[in-house]
Design an enzyme around this catalytic site. Structure first.
Site, mmCIF file in Angstrom:
data_model
loop_
_atom_site.group_PDB
_atom_site.id
_atom_site.type_symbol
_atom_site.label_atom_id
_atom_site.label_comp_id
_atom_site.label_asym_id
_atom_site.label_seq_id
_atom_site.Cartn_x
_atom_site.Cartn_y
_atom_site.Cartn_z
ATOM 1 N N ILE A 199 39.766 36.455 34.641
ATOM 2 C CA ILE A 199 40.794 36.125 35.924
ATOM 3 C C ILE A 199 40.928 37.223 37.002
ATOM 4 O O ILE A 199 40.726 38.707 35.990
ATOM 5 C CB ILE A 199 42.294 36.289 34.988
ATOM 6 C CG1 ILE A 199 42.334 35.184 34.011
ATOM 7 C CG2 ILE A 199 43.259 35.565 35.902
ATOM 8 C CD1 ILE A 199 43.547 34.679 33.481
ATOM 9 N N PRO A 200 40.405 37.339 37.383
ATOM 10 C CA PRO A 200 39.306 38.575 39.137
ATOM 11 C C PRO A 200 40.919 38.919 39.141
ATOM 12 O O PRO A 200 40.753 39.600 40.540
ATOM 13 C CB PRO A 200 39.103 37.451 40.232
ATOM 14 C CG PRO A 200 39.228 36.204 39.752
ATOM 15 C CD PRO A 200 39.992 36.066 38.351
ATOM 16 N N CYS A 201 41.501 40.153 38.129
ATOM 17 C CA CYS A 201 42.409 41.196 38.921
ATOM 18 C C CYS A 201 41.932 42.045 40.202
ATOM 19 O O CYS A 201 42.800 42.202 40.661
ATOM 20 C CB CYS A 201 43.034 41.761 37.248
ATOM 21 S SG CYS A 201 42.701 42.251 36.208
ATOM 22 N N HIS A 202 40.479 42.346 39.848
ATOM 23 C CA HIS A 202 40.781 43.266 40.301
ATOM 24 C C HIS A 202 40.172 42.876 41.625
ATOM 25 O O HIS A 202 39.589 43.524 42.710
ATOM 26 C CB HIS A 202 38.459 43.103 40.181
ATOM 27 C CG HIS A 202 37.700 42.592 39.869
ATOM 28 N ND1 HIS A 202 38.205 41.947 39.049
ATOM 29 C CD2 HIS A 202 36.573 42.301 40.826
ATOM 30 C CE1 HIS A 202 36.553 41.087 39.372
ATOM 31 N NE2 HIS A 202 36.309 40.712 39.810
ATOM 32 N N ARG A 203 40.322 41.744 41.949
ATOM 33 C CA ARG A 203 39.915 41.044 43.317
ATOM 34 C C ARG A 203 41.873 40.511 44.130
ATOM 35 O O ARG A 203 41.433 39.785 45.698
ATOM 36 C CB ARG A 203 39.664 39.593 43.271
ATOM 37 C CG ARG A 203 38.561 39.389 42.991
ATOM 38 C CD ARG A 203 37.767 37.975 43.092
ATOM 39 N NE ARG A 203 36.195 37.969 42.150
ATOM 40 C CZ ARG A 203 35.713 37.048 41.496
ATOM 41 N NH1 ARG A 203 36.300 35.678 41.643
ATOM 42 N NH2 ARG A 203 35.118 37.015 41.415
#
Lengths: 200, 168
Positions: B139-143
């Protein structure tokens, strides 16, 4: 604090060497490991100095490298890769503070020492406490100069690229700041010696 | 209502370009991902949080391990895994399902995600849901980026300067 003792962990490699590593990673993402290995410690130390918590620093470092890895195809190596990387790390830290609404002064990852001289350790520890309290009272932009130079280990050229300023201006600002801290330390040490003499 | 977890299995993707990536699955899907850190750290944290047995299990985790390895080596751009959404609150599920859809190499602001889930004033709450995401990377929280869209300025060279001028 003298500049000559700084370990330039991030800034020590010639930029051409980093450019090769970046080109290889752009070609083949599995080669990104070489950049990760080179920069993980300075990035982690920098983030730790901002969030003062090992788990949060580790999470933010992971996010920094994931964002870097995904954005790498669009990266153009015209300046310093480290400046770009630390710009991403800074934005992660800023996002973190937006969520948590707190910022620390300048916490540094503690390293163990084999120094057997307890007295010098105590003196150094007192000096460090004084220094930490002085740093705590600096402007955020001044603390950031110290973090980038002494915690992240960036060169002046890398700092200049990151901050969008001239290298000479960054150098001058940092040296002025160090001179100010040094004189404040001297005043505090003088006051401490006087108090100790009165107590004897 | 959050679903109760009965058993968790952990595995590790070793030798990725960003070091070891630990992951944990329940009988209902992926529960957690940890990038870096030490062996056992994730297991201890999950055992304390969910009060269940956490054991290493290669077979239960190998499909996700291989996807993570392929992703970090540039061989795939998205994940096709079952996520244990039921362990999250309803709001966190909504927020993180929207984050899960952000394509590789793109970013969204908290406000954009809030609007996407039909709660345009909940940008801060989206930020909090993202900050407690147990499944980073997948779940790409870095995006997700701040309101100023900070990460978009990144292009290297003069891009750094532009980024600083606009956002720092």
């Amino acid at each position: 604090m003298t500049d000559s003792v700084v370990q330039l962990a991030a800034g020590e490699a010639p930029d051409a060497e980093i450019a090769v590593l970046v080109a290889r990673a752009k070609q083949d993402p599995s080669e990104f490991a070489l950049l990760y290995d080179r920069y993980i410690q300075p990035v982690y130390r920098y983030l730790y100095s901002r969030v003062a918590n090992a788990q949060d620093a580790q999470d933010l470092a992971a996010q920094t490298f994931l964002s870097t890895l995904e954005a790498l195809p669009r990266y153009r190596h015209k300046g310093y890769f480290s400046a770009w990387l630390f710009a991403i790390a800074r934005s992660k830290a800023m996002d973190f503070f937006r969520q948590h609404k707190r910022e620390t002064g300048l916490d540094v990852v503690e390293e163990s020492t084999d120094d057997p001289d307890m007295l010098s350790q105590v003196i150094r520890s007192q000096d460090m406490q004084h220094l930490a309290s002085l740093v705590q009272n600096l402007e955020e932009s001044e603390r950031e100069l110290i973090r980038l130079r002494y915690v992240a280990g960036l060169s002046f050229a890398e700092m200049a690229a990151l901050l969008g300023k001239k290298e000479g201006a960054v150098k001058k600002a940092l040296y002025r700041l160090l001179a100010r801290l040094e004189s404040q330390m001297a005043i505090q040490n003088g006051e401490r010696s006087e108090m100790e003499a009165q107590n004897d | 209502m959050k679903q109760q977890i009965k058993q968790i299995w952990v595995g590790v993707a070793e030798g990725t370009p960003i070091g070891s990536v630990w992951l944990a699955v329940s009988e209902m899907g992926l529960v957690a991902v940890q990038i870096g850190g030490e062996a056992g750290e994730l297991s201890r944290g999950l055992a304390a949080r969910f009060e269940v047995d956490v054991t290493p299990h290669k077979f239960q985790t190998e499909a996700i391990v291989s996807q993570i390895q392929a992703y970090l080596q540039g061989a795939r751009k998205f994940f096709d895994v079952v996520i244990h959404w039921g362990m999250m609150s309803s709001f966190q599920q909504k927020s993180l399902k929207a984050v899960y859809q952000i394509p590789y190499g793109e970013t969204r602001t908290y406000g954009q995600i809030a609007a996407q889930i039909g709660m345009p004033h909940a940008a801060r709450a989206v930020g909090r849901a993202n900050a407690t995401n147990l499944i980073p990377l997948v779940i790409p929280c870095h995006r997700l980026v701040g309101a100023d869209g900070s990460l978009r300025g990144y292009g290297g060279g003069e891009g750094v300067e532009t980024f600083e001028r606009k956002h720092v």
